[in-house]
Design a protein around this motif. Sequence first.
Motif, PDB file in Angstrom:
ATOM      1  N   LEU A 245     -17.627  21.552   9.078  1.00  0.00           N
ATOM      2  CA  LEU A 245     -16.288  21.678   8.002  1.00  0.00           C
ATOM      3  C   LEU A 245     -14.969  21.046   8.558  1.00  0.00           C
ATOM      4  O   LEU A 245     -14.826  20.231   7.785  1.00  0.00           O
ATOM      5  N   LEU A 246     -14.933  21.303   9.811  1.00  0.00           N
ATOM      6  CA  LEU A 246     -13.541  20.757  10.273  1.00  0.00           C
ATOM      7  C   LEU A 246     -13.551  19.085  10.431  1.00  0.00           C
ATOM      8  O   LEU A 246     -12.851  18.400  10.129  1.00  0.00           O
ATOM      9  N   GLN A 247     -14.876  18.694  11.075  1.00  0.00           N
ATOM     10  CA  GLN A 247     -15.144  17.327  10.996  1.00  0.00           C
ATOM     11  C   GLN A 247     -15.087  16.597   9.650  1.00  0.00           C
ATOM     12  O   GLN A 247     -14.500  15.527   9.600  1.00  0.00           O
ATOM     13  N   SER A 248     -15.785  17.290   8.648  1.00  0.00           N
ATOM     14  CA  SER A 248     -15.402  16.710   7.420  1.00  0.00           C
ATOM     15  C   SER A 248     -14.135  16.617   6.571  1.00  0.00           C
ATOM     16  O   SER A 248     -14.003  15.537   6.235  1.00  0.00           O
ATOM     17  N   ILE A 249     -13.429  17.563   6.881  1.00  0.00           N
ATOM     18  CA  ILE A 249     -12.035  17.499   6.679  1.00  0.00           C
ATOM     19  C   ILE A 249     -11.349  16.579   7.190  1.00  0.00           C
ATOM     20  O   ILE A 249     -10.543  15.759   6.602  1.00  0.00           O
ATOM     21  N   LEU A 250     -11.684  16.162   8.587  1.00  0.00           N
ATOM     22  CA  LEU A 250     -10.793  15.252   9.130  1.00  0.00           C
ATOM     23  C   LEU A 250     -11.218  13.900   8.806  1.00  0.00           C
ATOM     24  O   LEU A 250     -10.300  12.836   8.811  1.00  0.00           O
ATOM     25  N   LYS A 251     -12.386  13.752   8.611  1.00  0.00           N
ATOM     26  CA  LYS A 251     -13.130  12.277   8.045  1.00  0.00           C
ATOM     27  C   LYS A 251     -12.536  12.135   6.471  1.00  0.00           C
ATOM     28  O   LYS A 251     -11.813  10.952   6.377  1.00  0.00           O
ATOM     29  N   ASN A 252     -12.352  13.102   5.735  1.00  0.00           N
ATOM     30  CA  ASN A 252     -11.698  13.223   4.540  1.00  0.00           C
ATOM     31  C   ASN A 252     -10.185  12.372   4.568  1.00  0.00           C
ATOM     32  O   ASN A 252      -9.722  11.862   4.049  1.00  0.00           O
ATOM     33  N   GLN A 253      -9.513  13.245   5.514  1.00  0.00           N
ATOM     34  CA  GLN A 253      -8.211  12.691   5.756  1.00  0.00           C
ATOM     35  C   GLN A 253      -8.057  11.527   6.414  1.00  0.00           C
ATOM     36  O   GLN A 253      -6.877  10.701   5.912  1.00  0.00           O
ATOM     37  N   GLU A 254      -8.987  10.802   7.268  1.00  0.00           N
ATOM     38  CA  GLU A 254      -8.868   9.611   7.569  1.00  0.00           C
ATOM     39  C   GLU A 254      -8.988   8.699   6.578  1.00  0.00           C
ATOM     40  O   GLU A 254      -8.330   7.545   6.510  1.00  0.00           O
ATOM     41  N   GLN A 255      -9.856   8.815   5.627  1.00  0.00           N
ATOM     42  CA  GLN A 255     -10.336   7.964   4.466  1.00  0.00           C
ATOM     43  C   GLN A 255      -9.040   8.212   3.690  1.00  0.00           C
ATOM     44  O   GLN A 255      -8.680   6.976   3.065  1.00  0.00           O
ATOM     45  N   ILE A 256      -8.208   9.162   3.389  1.00  0.00           N
ATOM     46  CA  ILE A 256      -6.996   9.154   2.713  1.00  0.00           C
ATOM     47  C   ILE A 256      -5.955   8.343   3.248  1.00  0.00           C
ATOM     48  O   ILE A 256      -5.080   7.559   2.539  1.00  0.00           O
ATOM     49  N   SER A 257      -5.897   8.479   4.578  1.00  0.00           N
ATOM     50  CA  SER A 257      -5.021   7.490   5.166  1.00  0.00           C
ATOM     51  C   SER A 257      -5.019   6.194   5.120  1.00  0.00           C
ATOM     52  O   SER A 257      -4.386   5.377   4.884  1.00  0.00           O
ATOM     53  N   LYS A 258      -6.475   5.664   5.150  1.00  0.00           N
ATOM     54  CA  LYS A 258      -6.820   4.436   5.170  1.00  0.00           C
ATOM     55  C   LYS A 258      -6.374   3.933   3.713  1.00  0.00           C
ATOM     56  O   LYS A 258      -6.039   2.758   3.266  1.00  0.00           O
ATOM     57  N   LEU A 259      -6.601   4.621   2.545  1.00  0.00           N
ATOM     58  CA  LEU A 259      -6.501   4.436   1.026  1.00  0.00           C
ATOM     59  C   LEU A 259      -4.817   4.232   1.001  1.00  0.00           C
ATOM     60  O   LEU A 259      -4.593   3.208   0.286  1.00  0.00           O
ATOM     61  N   MET A 260      -4.138   5.013   1.380  1.00  0.00           N
ATOM     62  CA  MET A 260      -2.733   5.075   1.571  1.00  0.00           C
ATOM     63  C   MET A 260      -2.157   3.940   2.245  1.00  0.00           C
ATOM     64  O   MET A 260      -1.262   3.123   1.679  1.00  0.00           O
ATOM     65  N   GLU A 261      -2.704   3.494   3.211  1.00  0.00           N
ATOM     66  CA  GLU A 261      -2.262   2.179   3.892  1.00  0.00           C
ATOM     67  C   GLU A 261      -2.621   1.029   3.082  1.00  0.00           C
ATOM     68  O   GLU A 261      -1.585  -0.039   2.953  1.00  0.00           O
ATOM     69  N   ASN A 262      -3.838   0.801   2.570  1.00  0.00           N
ATOM     70  CA  ASN A 262      -4.233  -0.412   1.752  1.00  0.00           C
ATOM     71  C   ASN A 262      -3.290  -0.412   0.439  1.00  0.00           C
ATOM     72  O   ASN A 262      -2.854  -1.211  -0.192  1.00  0.00           O
ATOM     73  N   GLN A 263      -3.132   0.842  -0.040  1.00  0.00           N
ATOM     74  CA  GLN A 263      -2.142   0.910  -1.285  1.00  0.00           C
ATOM     75  C   GLN A 263      -0.807   0.243  -0.952  1.00  0.00           C
ATOM     76  O   GLN A 263      -0.170  -0.137  -1.677  1.00  0.00           O
ATOM     77  N   SER A 264      -0.140   0.654   0.275  1.00  0.00           N
ATOM     78  CA  SER A 264       1.143   0.479   0.479  1.00  0.00           C
ATOM     79  C   SER A 264       0.975  -1.135   0.703  1.00  0.00           C
ATOM     80  O   SER A 264       2.070  -1.807   0.251  1.00  0.00           O
ATOM     81  N   LYS A 265       0.048  -1.635   1.280  1.00  0.00           N
ATOM     82  CA  LYS A 265      -0.014  -3.196   1.617  1.00  0.00           C
ATOM     83  C   LYS A 265      -0.055  -4.061   0.110  1.00  0.00           C
ATOM     84  O   LYS A 265       0.697  -4.835   0.123  1.00  0.00           O
ATOM     85  N   LEU A 266      -1.002  -3.331  -0.848  1.00  0.00           N
ATOM     86  CA  LEU A 266      -1.066  -4.099  -1.971  1.00  0.00           C
ATOM     87  C   LEU A 266       0.488  -4.162  -3.006  1.00  0.00           C
ATOM     88  O   LEU A 266       0.695  -5.015  -3.527  1.00  0.00           O
ATOM     89  N   ILE A 267       0.953  -2.703  -2.561  1.00  0.00           N
ATOM     90  CA  ILE A 267       2.509  -2.659  -3.297  1.00  0.00           C
ATOM     91  C   ILE A 267       3.343  -3.909  -2.722  1.00  0.00           C
ATOM     92  O   ILE A 267       4.048  -4.296  -3.368  1.00  0.00           O
ATOM     93  N   GLU A 268       3.207  -3.875  -1.442  1.00  0.00           N
ATOM     94  CA  GLU A 268       4.331  -4.971  -0.643  1.00  0.00           C
ATOM     95  C   GLU A 268       3.802  -6.266  -1.286  1.00  0.00           C
ATOM     96  O   GLU A 268       4.712  -7.094  -1.486  1.00  0.00           O
ATOM     97  N   LYS A 269       2.605  -6.793  -1.311  1.00  0.00           N
ATOM     98  CA  LYS A 269       2.172  -7.993  -1.748  1.00  0.00           C
ATOM     99  C   LYS A 269       2.667  -8.269  -3.145  1.00  0.00           C
ATOM    100  O   LYS A 269       2.892  -9.320  -3.617  1.00  0.00           O
ATOM    101  N   LEU A 270       2.427  -7.083  -3.976  1.00  0.00           N
ATOM    102  CA  LEU A 270       2.713  -7.248  -5.629  1.00  0.00           C
ATOM    103  C   LEU A 270       4.408  -7.378  -5.661  1.00  0.00           C
ATOM    104  O   LEU A 270       4.832  -8.174  -6.728  1.00  0.00           O
ATOM    105  N   LEU A 271       5.199  -6.719  -4.579  1.00  0.00           N
ATOM    106  CA  LEU A 271       6.564  -6.888  -4.888  1.00  0.00           C
ATOM    107  C   LEU A 271       7.096  -8.122  -4.192  1.00  0.00           C
ATOM    108  O   LEU A 271       8.121  -8.855  -4.817  1.00  0.00           O
ATOM    109  N   LYS A 272       6.229  -8.790  -3.233  1.00  0.00           N
ATOM    110  CA  LYS A 272       6.635 -10.218  -3.050  1.00  0.00           C
ATOM    111  C   LYS A 272       6.409 -11.279  -4.191  1.00  0.00           C
ATOM    112  O   LYS A 272       6.999 -12.556  -3.870  1.00  0.00           O
ATOM    113  N   LYS A 273       5.641 -11.044  -5.004  1.00  0.00           N
ATOM    114  CA  LYS A 273       5.372 -12.247  -5.984  1.00  0.00           C
ATOM    115  C   LYS A 273       6.253 -12.214  -6.845  1.00  0.00           C
ATOM    116  O   LYS A 273       7.252 -11.858  -7.322  1.00  0.00           O
TER     117      LYS A 273
END
Length: 123
Positions: free
Chosen positions: A95-123
């Motif tokens: 369960l702990l491994q599963s929670i850590l995996k989910n947290q990693e996925q959330i972090s990646k999604l947030m990072e990608n979201q931040s990059k997308l927002i930065e690109k949108l703001l530059k347009k």
Amino acid sequence: MSLGTKLKQLRQNKNWSQADVAYKLDVSQPAYNKWETDQTKPSLDNLGKIAEAFEIEIQDLFANEGNVIISNNTFENSNIVYPKDSTVNIQSPELLQSILKNQEQISKLMENQSKLIEKLLKK
């Protein structure tokens, strides 16, 4: 001591009625009563709300119980990735491994979201 017994004890220590606790948790009084009488178990989200309302850590809800077993229906409305056909030990390494995996996925999604927002703001 069962979770329901622990909930009842915590509630009585605060001199709260079941309706008081249900209101604080934003659930119905009958739903809270089922938790306190061990007819059902609260979801993970509600466990967090319970711990917050009683000003304790979630693990304190399970003190003196040893290993706590939660059926998968507890996880149905959460984003936890875990096999649907098994029982989950809340203290298990899996369960702990599963929670850590989910947290990693959330972090990646947030990072990608931040990059997308930065690109949108530059347009």
